[in-house]
Design a protein around this motif. Structure first.
Motif, PDB file in Angstrom:
ATOM      1  N   PHE A  52       0.878  -1.176   0.013  1.00 25.04           N
ATOM      2  CA  PHE A  52      -0.236  -0.381  -0.080  1.00 25.04           C
ATOM      3  C   PHE A  52       0.976   1.262  -0.497  1.00 25.04           C
ATOM      4  N   ALA A  53       1.881   1.640  -0.157  1.00 22.70           N
ATOM      5  CA  ALA A  53       3.489   1.656  -0.132  1.00 22.70           C
ATOM      6  C   ALA A  53       2.862   2.863  -1.520  1.00 22.70           C
ATOM      7  N   GLN A  54       3.428   4.249  -1.209  1.00 24.49           N
ATOM      8  CA  GLN A  54       4.074   5.293  -2.176  1.00 24.49           C
ATOM      9  C   GLN A  54       5.179   4.361  -2.880  1.00 24.49           C
ATOM     10  N   VAL A  55       5.609   4.451  -4.103  1.00 23.17           N
ATOM     11  CA  VAL A  55       6.459   3.415  -4.348  1.00 23.17           C
ATOM     12  C   VAL A  55       7.844   4.960  -5.762  1.00 23.17           C
ATOM     13  N   ARG A 194      -7.093   9.164   2.284  1.00 24.48           N
ATOM     14  CA  ARG A 194      -7.852   9.102   0.797  1.00 24.48           C
ATOM     15  C   ARG A 194      -8.171   7.374   1.265  1.00 24.48           C
ATOM     16  N   LYS A 195      -9.445   6.966   0.725  1.00 29.00           N
ATOM     17  CA  LYS A 195      -9.239   5.665   0.679  1.00 29.00           C
ATOM     18  C   LYS A 195      -8.899   5.280  -0.817  1.00 29.00           C
ATOM     19  N   GLU A 359      -4.901   6.622   1.871  1.00 29.55           N
ATOM     20  CA  GLU A 359      -3.704   6.255   0.596  1.00 29.55           C
ATOM     21  C   GLU A 359      -2.435   7.674   1.290  1.00 29.55           C
ATOM     22  N   ASP A 360      -1.773   6.917   0.244  1.00 27.19           N
ATOM     23  CA  ASP A 360      -0.314   7.418   0.575  1.00 27.19           C
ATOM     24  C   ASP A 360       0.697   8.101   1.359  1.00 27.19           C
ATOM     25  N   VAL A 406       2.510  11.154   5.562  1.00 29.84           N
ATOM     26  CA  VAL A 406       1.737  12.172   6.598  1.00 29.84           C
ATOM     27  C   VAL A 406       1.228  11.113   7.152  1.00 29.84           C
ATOM     28  N   GLU A 407       1.855  12.049   8.636  1.00 29.15           N
ATOM     29  CA  GLU A 407       1.195  10.513   9.902  1.00 29.15           C
ATOM     30  C   GLU A 407       0.138  10.694   9.379  1.00 29.15           C
ATOM     31  N   GLN A 408      -0.594  11.778   9.672  1.00 27.45           N
ATOM     32  CA  GLN A 408      -2.253  12.013   9.619  1.00 27.45           C
ATOM     33  C   GLN A 408      -2.931  11.142   9.121  1.00 27.45           C
ATOM     34  N   TYR A 409      -3.153  10.563   7.873  1.00 21.57           N
ATOM     35  CA  TYR A 409      -3.522   9.096   7.365  1.00 21.57           C
ATOM     36  C   TYR A 409      -3.335   8.002   8.098  1.00 21.57           C
ATOM     37  N   MET A 410      -3.062   7.697   8.879  1.00 25.28           N
ATOM     38  CA  MET A 410      -2.210   6.850   9.529  1.00 25.28           C
ATOM     39  C   MET A 410      -2.783   6.331  10.959  1.00 25.28           C
ATOM     40  N   ILE A 411      -3.190   5.271  11.731  1.00 25.54           N
ATOM     41  CA  ILE A 411      -2.873   5.618  12.467  1.00 25.54           C
ATOM     42  C   ILE A 411      -2.756   3.624  13.099  1.00 25.54           C
ATOM     43  N   ARG A 412      -2.376   3.530  14.324  1.00 25.34           N
ATOM     44  CA  ARG A 412      -2.373   2.226  15.225  1.00 25.34           C
ATOM     45  C   ARG A 412      -2.761   2.016  15.678  1.00 25.34           C
TER      46      ARG A 412
END
Length: 424
Positions: A52-55, A194-195, A359-360, A406-412
């Motif tokens: 799911f990474a930006q490559v 974004r999804k 996304e991203d 973008v830290e805001q686009y992920m959560i653990r």
């Protein structure tokens, strides 16, 4: 992912003609190509954290550093335009995220005697082993970067710290629930993440998935409207998240407080034998060797539910060994209280990290031409370093770096589970 294939010419003079066969000791080009692609095929499905990474590959001879660039959102333009008047333009704000690529690799060595006497296809088996090592290595590099993110939700969001997460109790366990997933999704939505294909994506350990999949809202892939574009290792969907499963999903495990030593057994926990408040010292019922005491220094421990750090430890017989704490527990320890390892959940329980991603959210890179490579060195290829043609090697090599963009686009989401697997 790109891979370079190293092809070696093979010449065999066992016959009058120039016949080459696939069983040549030198191995034909076609066989090398097959083994090389076989390594990639074995490794790729296991690298769940990469998909799911930006490559962004670095061009060959383009240096070791990659620069990801992200643009901040512009503020809302709420001021009405004046008729015939051109308003002032707005400036873009660009943030750079830089990272340096590192190289990783490993190999196994095969002796000539081993190759002559072993029953199995040595090259195939060696390739299988190094493919597993390569995939777990590269996947863990990305995983550790992602799990270092700043946004974390403990359980359903009611706990403030990892060491408060409970599991294995009769009630009140902090297992993964659809409510916890919904709360994490709410966070990503408020951050305008974004999804992907209409959903966020989650990377989940099988133990955590077991707890979540019992919810009646869980949908398996065959229940989707769109079953054609499934992710690798996708297991289902719930709460607006499509989940992929991996045994390599992060588990926070607290090691035993005392590993087994030649002079004393190992101990998962320690038992309070006495408490000296003035020096913040806890005497323990277990015998500790010098090695075990030294390993305790700097460890986190749980006493009376409070997280403390071990400042020093003294070896000794049962009742004479002790640990000194940096903090004074709010509730004084009493004889018989249990000292638990403190790097994971309550009572040292394993804690599972489930990543929910937009996304991203993150990127990975490699040097162009430096992706996962399969490297075979046959008997006789070592020159004067192997004068008797006794050694062959099968190995892998790859360049890699991962970075949160973008830290805001992920959560653990960290939870306990019905099960415990240990460190992974």
């Amino acid at each position: 992912m790109k891979e370079d294939k190293y092809l070696f010419a093979a010449k065999l003079d066992l016959f009058d003609g120039n016949t080459n066969v696939t069983t040549d000791p030198g191995l034909s080009d076609e066989m090398k190509t097959y083994y090389s692609t076989y390594l990639i095929r074995l490794a790729a499905p296991l690298m769940v954290h990469d998909q799911f990474a930006q490559v962004q590959p670095i061009p060959k001879n383009g240096g070791k550093r990659i620069e990801f660039r992200k643009y901040d959102s512009l503020p809302k333009a709420l001021t009405p335009l004046s008729e015939g008047v051109t308003p002032n333009g707005q400036k873009l704000n660009v943030t750079k995220v830089q990272a340096d690529v590192a190289q990783y690799g490993g190999y196994v060595e095969l002796s000539d005697v081993f190759q002559q006497t072993a029953i199995d296809n040595n090259l195939m088996e060696a390739t299988r082993v190094i493919a597993d090592q390569a995939s777990r290595t590269l996947d863990t590099i990305t995983r550790e970067v992602l799990c270092g993110g700043t946004n974390v939700q403990f359980g359903g969001g009611t706990k403030l710290y990892r060491h408060l997460l409970t599991g294995g109790e009769e009630s009140g366990n902090d297992y993964l629930t659809v409510e916890a997933i919904r709360k994490a999704v709410r966070f990503l939505k408020t951050m305008n993440a974004r999804k992907r294909n209409g959903c966020y994506v989650g990377i989940i350990h099988p133990d955590a998935a077991y707890d979540l999949m019992s919810d009646p809202e869980w949908k398996y892939p065959h229940q989707y409207q769109d079953t054609e574009n499934l992710y690798a290792e996708e297991i289902g969907r719930i709460g607006g998240v499509r989940f992929v499963e991996s045994s390599e999903a992060k588990v926070f495990h607290a090691p035993d407080l005392a590993e087994e030593d030649g002079e004393a057994p190992g101990f998962r926990n320690l038992t309070v034998a006495g408490w000296t408040a003035a020096s913040k010292t806890v005497a323990v019922d277990e015998k500790l060797t010098d090695k075990q005491a030294a390993a305790l220094v700097g460890r986190k421990v749980l006493i009376k539910g409070q997280l403390c750090k071990v400042a020093s430890a003294v070896a000794g017989a049962a009742g004479a060994a002790s640990i000194k704490l940096e903090e004074t527990p709010a509730t004084a320890p009493a004889d018989g209280d249990i000292v638990y390892p403190g790097e994971a959940g309550a009572k040292g329980r394993d804690v599972y990290a489930t990543l929910i991603l937009g996304e991203d959210a993150y990127g990975i890179t490699e040097i162009e031409g430096g992706g996962l490579q399969h490297i075979v060195k046959q008997l006789g290829s070592g020159g004067t370093a192997d004068p008797l043609d006794q050694r062959a090697t099968v190995g892998w090599k790859a360049s890699r770096v991962a970075e949160r963009l973008v830290e805001q686009y992920m959560i653990r989401v960290e939870t306990a589970s019905t099960f415990e697997i240990g460190a992974n």
